[in-house]
Design a protein around this motif. Structure first.
Motif, PDB file in Angstrom:
ATOM      1  N   ALA A  41      11.365   0.012   2.365  1.00  0.00           N
ATOM      2  CA  ALA A  41      11.210   1.492   2.952  1.00  0.00           C
ATOM      3  C   ALA A  41      12.169   2.297   2.273  1.00  0.00           C
ATOM      4  CB  ALA A  41      11.751   1.502   4.339  1.00  0.00           C
ATOM      5  N   GLY A  42      11.232   3.307   1.664  1.00  0.00           N
ATOM      6  CA  GLY A  42      11.954   4.167   0.965  1.00  0.00           C
ATOM      7  C   GLY A  42      12.118   4.160  -0.514  1.00  0.00           C
ATOM      8  N   LEU A  43      11.397   2.950  -0.938  1.00  0.00           N
ATOM      9  CA  LEU A  43      11.586   2.618  -2.368  1.00  0.00           C
ATOM     10  C   LEU A  43      10.461   2.956  -3.091  1.00  0.00           C
ATOM     11  CD1 LEU A  43      13.625  -0.898  -2.016  1.00  0.00           C
ATOM     12  CD2 LEU A  43      14.616   1.416  -2.414  1.00  0.00           C
ATOM     13  N   THR A  44      10.473   3.344  -4.385  1.00  0.00           N
ATOM     14  CA  THR A  44       9.265   3.373  -5.178  1.00  0.00           C
ATOM     15  C   THR A  44       8.854   2.382  -5.573  1.00  0.00           C
ATOM     16  OG1 THR A  44      10.475   3.212  -7.362  1.00  0.00           O
ATOM     17  CG2 THR A  44      10.613   5.535  -6.515  1.00  0.00           C
ATOM     18  N   ARG A  45       7.693   2.000  -5.939  1.00  0.00           N
ATOM     19  CA  ARG A  45       6.968   0.875  -6.368  1.00  0.00           C
ATOM     20  C   ARG A  45       7.765   0.126  -7.248  1.00  0.00           C
ATOM     21  NH1 ARG A  45       0.845   0.155  -8.978  1.00  0.00           N
ATOM     22  NH2 ARG A  45       1.773   2.283  -9.907  1.00  0.00           N
ATOM     23  N   ILE A  46       8.451   0.696  -8.332  1.00  0.00           N
ATOM     24  CA  ILE A  46       9.200  -0.158  -9.354  1.00  0.00           C
ATOM     25  C   ILE A  46      10.407  -0.623  -8.691  1.00  0.00           C
ATOM     26  CG2 ILE A  46      10.718   0.548 -11.365  1.00  0.00           C
ATOM     27  CD1 ILE A  46       8.625   2.778 -12.181  1.00  0.00           C
ATOM     28  N   ARG A  51      13.298  -5.337  -6.928  1.00  0.00           N
ATOM     29  CA  ARG A  51      13.928  -6.050  -5.772  1.00  0.00           C
ATOM     30  C   ARG A  51      13.465  -7.729  -5.730  1.00  0.00           C
ATOM     31  NH1 ARG A  51      16.272  -8.863  -3.048  1.00  0.00           N
ATOM     32  NH2 ARG A  51      16.841  -8.735  -0.873  1.00  0.00           N
ATOM     33  N   VAL A  52      12.040  -7.604  -5.816  1.00  0.00           N
ATOM     34  CA  VAL A  52      11.727  -9.027  -5.864  1.00  0.00           C
ATOM     35  C   VAL A  52      12.062  -9.914  -6.924  1.00  0.00           C
ATOM     36  CG1 VAL A  52       9.261 -10.348  -6.070  1.00  0.00           C
ATOM     37  CG2 VAL A  52       9.299  -8.290  -4.615  1.00  0.00           C
ATOM     38  N   LYS A  70       1.902  -7.068  -4.979  1.00  0.00           N
ATOM     39  CA  LYS A  70       1.637  -5.730  -4.026  1.00  0.00           C
ATOM     40  C   LYS A  70       2.685  -5.758  -2.902  1.00  0.00           C
ATOM     41  CE  LYS A  70      -2.632  -4.993  -2.298  1.00  0.00           C
ATOM     42  NZ  LYS A  70      -3.738  -5.217  -1.576  1.00  0.00           N
ATOM     43  N   THR A  71       3.467  -4.791  -3.037  1.00  0.00           N
ATOM     44  CA  THR A  71       4.693  -4.595  -2.204  1.00  0.00           C
ATOM     45  C   THR A  71       4.434  -3.537  -1.200  1.00  0.00           C
ATOM     46  OG1 THR A  71       5.664  -3.400  -4.012  1.00  0.00           O
ATOM     47  CG2 THR A  71       6.104  -5.688  -3.787  1.00  0.00           C
ATOM     48  N   LEU A  72       4.617  -3.973   0.264  1.00  0.00           N
ATOM     49  CA  LEU A  72       4.276  -2.983   1.218  1.00  0.00           C
ATOM     50  C   LEU A  72       5.211  -2.956   2.353  1.00  0.00           C
ATOM     51  CD1 LEU A  72       0.665  -4.059   1.830  1.00  0.00           C
ATOM     52  CD2 LEU A  72       1.384  -2.044   0.523  1.00  0.00           C
TER      53      LEU A  72
END
Length: 79
Positions: A41-46, A51-52, A70-72
């Protein structure tokens, strides 16, 4: 060193990142993951991808050749 299985990559991610949903497919070298986490939540795709990568640590350099993802957030996953 044997190539990791999709289940092992899934377990590596789950150990370092709380996930509401997590799927990993792959052939031992190249993987695709769908990762749903409230931590995105609140993070850009990068930032989500970073984080992963942080959850995977050295495995990204030593064991996993390529990871597409795909991060959701849970809200995005519901849509």
């Amino acid at each position: 060193m044997a190539d990791p299985t999709p289940q092992q990559v899934r377990d590596f991610i789950a150990a370092g990142l709380p996930c509401a949903h997590l799927e990993v497919e792959g052939d031992g070298r190249h993987f695709f993951a769908t990762i749903v986490s409230s931590e995105f939540a609140g993070l850009t795709r990068i930032k989500r991808h970073q984080r992963v990568y942080a959850a995977l640590g050295e495995r990204m350099r030593e064991e996993i050749h390529a990871l597409s993802m795909k991060t959701l957030t849970p809200e995005e996953w519901q849509q």
